[in-house]
Design a protein around this motif. Structure first.
Motif, PDB file in Angstrom:
ATOM      1  N   LYS A  19       0.833  -1.211   0.000  1.00  0.00           N
ATOM      2  CA  LYS A  19       0.000   0.000   0.000  1.00  0.00           C
ATOM      3  C   LYS A  19       0.861   1.251   0.000  1.00  0.00           C
ATOM      4  CE  LYS A  19      -3.385   0.427   2.887  1.00  0.00           C
ATOM      5  NZ  LYS A  19      -4.051   0.339   4.207  1.00  0.00           N
ATOM      6  N   SER A  20       0.334   2.328  -0.548  1.00  0.00           N
ATOM      7  CA  SER A  20       1.066   3.594  -0.546  1.00  0.00           C
ATOM      8  C   SER A  20       1.062   4.159   0.872  1.00  0.00           C
ATOM      9  CB  SER A  20       0.435   4.592  -1.512  1.00  0.00           C
ATOM     10  OG  SER A  20      -0.525   5.367  -0.841  1.00  0.00           O
ATOM     11  N   TYR A  21       1.892   5.207   1.087  1.00  0.00           N
ATOM     12  CA  TYR A  21       2.015   5.780   2.426  1.00  0.00           C
ATOM     13  C   TYR A  21       1.009   6.888   2.674  1.00  0.00           C
ATOM     14  CZ  TYR A  21       6.197   2.938   2.673  1.00  0.00           C
ATOM     15  OH  TYR A  21       7.046   1.865   2.678  1.00  0.00           O
ATOM     16  N   GLU A  38      -0.233   7.641   6.150  1.00  0.00           N
ATOM     17  CA  GLU A  38       0.662   8.180   7.167  1.00  0.00           C
ATOM     18  C   GLU A  38       1.175   9.583   6.866  1.00  0.00           C
ATOM     19  OE1 GLU A  38       3.619   5.065   8.448  1.00  0.00           O
ATOM     20  OE2 GLU A  38       2.568   3.966   6.881  1.00  0.00           O
ATOM     21  N   MET A  39       1.191   9.932   5.585  1.00  0.00           N
ATOM     22  CA  MET A  39       1.727  11.233   5.175  1.00  0.00           C
ATOM     23  C   MET A  39       0.776  11.840   4.148  1.00  0.00           C
ATOM     24  SD  MET A  39       4.862  12.068   6.375  1.00  0.00           S
ATOM     25  CE  MET A  39       6.072  12.718   5.230  1.00  0.00           C
ATOM     26  N   PRO A  40       0.680  13.173   4.096  1.00  0.00           N
ATOM     27  CA  PRO A  40      -0.151  13.762   3.045  1.00  0.00           C
ATOM     28  C   PRO A  40       0.505  13.556   1.672  1.00  0.00           C
ATOM     29  CG  PRO A  40       1.021  15.476   4.261  1.00  0.00           C
ATOM     30  CD  PRO A  40       1.315  14.176   4.951  1.00  0.00           C
ATOM     31  N   ILE A  41      -0.231  13.017   0.730  1.00  0.00           N
ATOM     32  CA  ILE A  41       0.288  12.885  -0.640  1.00  0.00           C
ATOM     33  C   ILE A  41      -0.705  13.575  -1.571  1.00  0.00           C
ATOM     34  CG2 ILE A  41       1.132  11.319  -2.442  1.00  0.00           C
ATOM     35  CD1 ILE A  41       1.784   9.267  -0.373  1.00  0.00           C
ATOM     36  N   PRO A  42      -0.617  14.904  -1.684  1.00  0.00           N
ATOM     37  CA  PRO A  42      -1.575  15.598  -2.553  1.00  0.00           C
ATOM     38  C   PRO A  42      -1.425  15.156  -4.005  1.00  0.00           C
ATOM     39  CG  PRO A  42       0.135  17.114  -1.778  1.00  0.00           C
ATOM     40  CD  PRO A  42       0.339  15.823  -1.055  1.00  0.00           C
ATOM     41  N   PRO A  43      -2.529  15.082  -4.717  1.00  0.00           N
ATOM     42  CA  PRO A  43      -2.445  14.675  -6.123  1.00  0.00           C
ATOM     43  C   PRO A  43      -1.769  15.755  -6.958  1.00  0.00           C
ATOM     44  CG  PRO A  43      -4.665  15.407  -5.596  1.00  0.00           C
ATOM     45  CD  PRO A  43      -3.898  15.412  -4.314  1.00  0.00           C
ATOM     46  N   ARG A  44      -1.260  15.369  -8.091  1.00  0.00           N
ATOM     47  CA  ARG A  44      -0.642  16.328  -9.003  1.00  0.00           C
ATOM     48  C   ARG A  44      -1.285  16.109 -10.371  1.00  0.00           C
ATOM     49  NH1 ARG A  44       4.174  18.920  -8.112  1.00  0.00           N
ATOM     50  NH2 ARG A  44       5.094  17.387  -6.723  1.00  0.00           N
ATOM     51  N   PRO A  45      -2.483  16.663 -10.557  1.00  0.00           N
ATOM     52  CA  PRO A  45      -3.223  16.386 -11.792  1.00  0.00           C
ATOM     53  C   PRO A  45      -2.624  17.137 -12.969  1.00  0.00           C
ATOM     54  CG  PRO A  45      -4.391  18.009 -10.469  1.00  0.00           C
ATOM     55  CD  PRO A  45      -3.178  17.597  -9.681  1.00  0.00           C
ATOM     56  N   PRO A  46      -2.915  16.684 -14.193  1.00  0.00           N
ATOM     57  CA  PRO A  46      -2.456  17.438 -15.353  1.00  0.00           C
ATOM     58  C   PRO A  46      -3.140  18.805 -15.387  1.00  0.00           C
ATOM     59  CG  PRO A  46      -3.925  15.664 -16.031  1.00  0.00           C
ATOM     60  CD  PRO A  46      -3.670  15.478 -14.570  1.00  0.00           C
TER      61      PRO A  46
END
Lengths: 590, 185
Positions: A319-321, A324-332
């Motif tokens: 699974k991704s982290y 536990e940590m914020p991983i904001p998306p980076r959309p096109p």
């Protein structure tokens, strides 16, 4: 080389005389690469059906022809694709369909192997760039031997994977020429006579498929049998490295006898294929039932080794982290300085007045996503025009909604023109906005008939969109520069109020075109003195403008392209072009 | 599963040169006598978005995609992208990353999305071997920020078994001389 570069190399080695297509991810690089080879003409067509028909003409004249498109492109060319097998071809004719499982850059998933079955043409499925190259040559040989078009079907992970390819020597195809044969090529009056011949050809192709060298068994564990094709073979090799494999390079016509012999060796055979149960259905319809396929292997999305391992061994992928940590998306996003940004900003302002924007396929589809969310539909190439016409028809001129179609210059030429003719013919009140950036941007700035250049960058006749549209009978046609947002908004309002079909051409070249990109522009200047904190510049959604409640807009001078769109609507004049504040181009950039 | 295969996942933001770096690595592996495959996606998915390239090399390579959880090294040209793809590594895998932060655009209509801080520390707590560079900053002091990928590739080379000669061949083949010159060898 990539799978696409390998297809181009294979076409050159096979002595292709002419190649054409319409750009579409993941197929685009085939024609681009082939245009650089000597002795072959490769050029873009206005849409896939035109491309298919042109390539058919080349084949009828006795030369080898290649036509390329993405999966949905074959829908556009389907009318021609379904009939050509009746007459068959003369010079070798190969159709490349590049499918996009997982929809990395597509509106749908469609498994075009079914098109081979539907149109009754042989189907080849390479497993890597080497086979992509080799199969083009084989496809041409099959095409000429059986006088049939051949479908070479790749997928994103074949087209865009780079691998080692052993090159071959070019061949000279045996000369062929057109001979008048009306009962063969004038299909409709003779279709009943031709119809059984298609089946007879399929029977001969079936025999060929039974002993085709790329339909082959790779011995391994005698207890585990796998049938697979395409890139799924590579994933299966990772997850079941020791199994016995039957790989099908030619999966239609289906080599029934060979497959039956294979399946008789095992209690149960695993069918591993990406997308639809194309192989599995071919097995079951022939009474071979000791198989497991889509009960285990997912039908939707792109396949990959971890999905396959999960399906077969039950091992879940890590699974991704994100927990536990914020991983904001980076959309096109629209590129910095993209002229489409102005169009969607202006449209967003109009939405409050009940405008419904029915969209199309291109970079501008991003106008439907935040922060604009002002394009509300997008289905397929050219649909915006008819959709807007129909929406206006249903809501009426006194309704509180006004239909606006949004389409790009390339898409308008591809499939928008007949719809616009109907808009005039049906006295529609809809408006069409053509986002004319003078290129086919989304697939990587390919030339089109309105860009005035050939694939090689040489001058070409340029379609005059205004004259074209006026000649159809549209009496409201305005060309504006979307960088001037005030003018754009005024023109859009006038077009929407116009009591008849109206067209606004928002014309500004794509900044990804090299000459445009290399123009030096100064970043915008912010003068805090007049700023009234209205936040309009921030809400414009430019990646170079951030916001501080204390100091107002924060301009990222490294990112700002100096398009100056923000300055055109900054009420108090706090944002100003560098020139206006006394800085000449080229000096003083901090 | 796949003996003798090295899997390198290369991540970053569209426009950072990650795909070219991936091609350079694949060429270096080829020059070292190995089979190599590289896979990525072109098209609209790339416009300023997150970019990832899979590079696999060894005696015989089948899948063009690295199985999640089997990457030996993660090359990340940006901090958030390092975090986004770290779970693709095998336990104890290597990370070579630029600590540079590129903020994804904040949407005026959306709640503020927090940008993660202390990413290298977090990844070390997950028992990865993390090598952090300030590649863009160092490249700027060398006079050309486009050298950043060369510096990162240099750091990547210390985590792989590819010979110097093969690397030099690949760098010269894939990258312009003006990007290579400022970098001390």
């Amino acid at each position: 080389m990539s799978g696409n570069e390998a297809v181009a190399r294979g076409a050159w080695e096979a002595g292709t005389h002419y190649a054409t297509g319409y750009p579409g991810t993941p197929s685009t690089e085939i024609i681009e690469t082939l245009s650089g080879y000597p002795g072959v003409t490769a050029e873009w067509s206005t849409n896939e059906k035109v491309a298919f028909d042109v390539a058919t003409g080349v084949s009828l004249a006795g030369k080898r022809a290649l036509v390329t498109m993405k999966h949905v492109g074959l829908n556009v060319a389907a009318d021609s694709f379904m009939v050509l097998p009746y007459s068959g071809c003369i010079g070798g004719f190969v159709v490349v369909s590049a499918d996009d499982p997982g929809m990395h850059s597509s509106q749908n998933e469609q498994d075009n192997r079914y098109f081979a079955k539907f149109g009754k043409v042989p189907l080849l499925e390479p497993v890597d760039p080497q086979e992509a190259k080799d199969f083009v040559r084989i496809a041409f040989d099959i095409s000429e031997r059986f006088e049939t078009p051949v479908l070479l079907r790749t997928t994103t992970r074949i087209s865009h994977t780079k691998g080692v390819v052993t090159l071959g020597e070019p061949v000279t195809p045996s000369p062929k020429s057109y001979e008048t044969d009306i009962p063969r090529f004038l299909v409709p009056p003779f279709a009943r006579r031709l119809r059984p011949l298609v089946e007879e050809r399929l029977e001969r192709l079936q025999e060929f498929s039974e002993s085709f060298e790329y339909n082959r068994v790779e011995e391994g564990d005698p207890g585990v049998g796998v049938i697979t094709s395409g890139v799924a073979y590579q994933y299966a090799r990772e997850v079941l490295p020791h199994a016995t494999y039957l790989r099908l390079g030619m999966s239609f016509p289906f080599p029934v006898a060979m497959v039956r012999r294979f399946c008789e060796r095992f209690d149960q055979v695993l069918v591993i294929e990406e997308g639809e149960p194309f192989l599995e259905e071919s097995l079951r319809v022939n009474g071979i039932d000791n198989v497991v396929g889509k009960q285990k292997i997912p039908l939707t999305g792109e396949l990959n080794p971890e999905i396959l391992a999960h399906a077969i061994h039950g091992t879940p992928p890590p699974k991704s982290y994100a927990d536990e940590m914020p991983i904001p998306p980076r959309p096109p996003l629209f590129c910095l300085g993209c002229p489409h940004r102005g169009v969607f900003y202006a449209l967003k302002k109009r939405m409050k007045a009940g405008v419904v924007a029915l969209g199309d396929i291109g970079c501008y589809t991003l106008g439907g996503l935040p922060p604009y969310s002002s394009m509300q539909t997008s289905l397929c190439m050219g649909a915006s025009v008819g959709n807007a016409l129909g929406f206006a028809q249903a809501t009426g001129d006194n309704g509180d909604r006004k239909a606006v179609g949004i389409i790009g210059d390339g898409t308008f030429l591809h499939g928008g023109i007949p719809g616009l003719i109907d808009m005039v013919y049906k006295k529609s009140l809809a408006t069409l906005v053509i986002c004319d950036n003078s290129t086919t941007a989304m697939t990587g700035q390919q030339q089109n008939p309105a860009s005035g250049k050939t694939i090689a960058g040489e001058a070409a006749p340029r379609v005059d969109l205004v004259r074209l549209i006026e000649s159809i009978g549209v009496d409201f046609v305005r060309v504006i520069d979307p960088y001037d947002i005030q003018d754009l908004r005024k023109t859009l309002s006038a077009a929407i109020r116009h009591p008849g079909p109206s067209v606004v051409i928002a014309r500004h070249a794509c900044l990804m075109i090299r000459e445009e990109r290399e123009k030096v522009r100064e970043p915008i200047r912010f003068d805090p003195e007049p700023c009234n904190f209205c936040k309009a510049c921030y809400e414009f959604g430019c990646p170079a403008i951030d916001w501080s409640d204390e100091s107002g807009p924060i301009i990222d001078e490294l990112q700002c392209m100096g398009c100056e769109m923000c300055a055109t609507f900054c009420g108090p004049g706090a944002l100003q072009p560098a020139e206006a504040v006394g800085l000449a181009l080229g000096d003083g950039a901090s | 599963m796949t003996e003798g295969i090295t899997n390198v996942l290369m991540a970053g933001v569209g426009g950072q040169g990650v795909l070219v770096a991936g091609e350079t690595l694949a060429l270096a592996a080829l020059a070292d006598g190995l089979e190599a495959k590289q896979s990525e996606v072109h098209g609209v998915a790339q416009r300023g978005g997150s970019v990832v390239s899979h590079v696999r090399f060894g005696p015989r390579v089948h899948s063009p995609l690295i199985r999640c959880g089997e990457a030996s090294v993660l090359y990340a040209a940006e901090r958030l992208e390092a975090l986004r793809y770290a779970h693709h590594l095998k336990p104890g895998g290597n990370i070579v990353m630029d600590d540079r932060a590129i903020q994804p655009i904040r949407m005026p209509d959306a709640p503020d999305t927090q940008y993660p801080e202390e990413v290298p520390e977090f990844l070390r707590s997950k028992r990865y071997e993390v090598l952090v560079l300030e590649a863009v900053r160092e490249a700027e002091t060398l006079g050309d920020k486009r050298c950043a990928n060369v510096l990162l590739l240099g750091a990547l080379a210390t985590r792989l078994q590819i010979g110097d000669e093969a690397w030099n061949l690949a760098l010269r083949e894939r990258l312009p001389a003006k990007v290579l010159e400022p970098v001390p060898s």
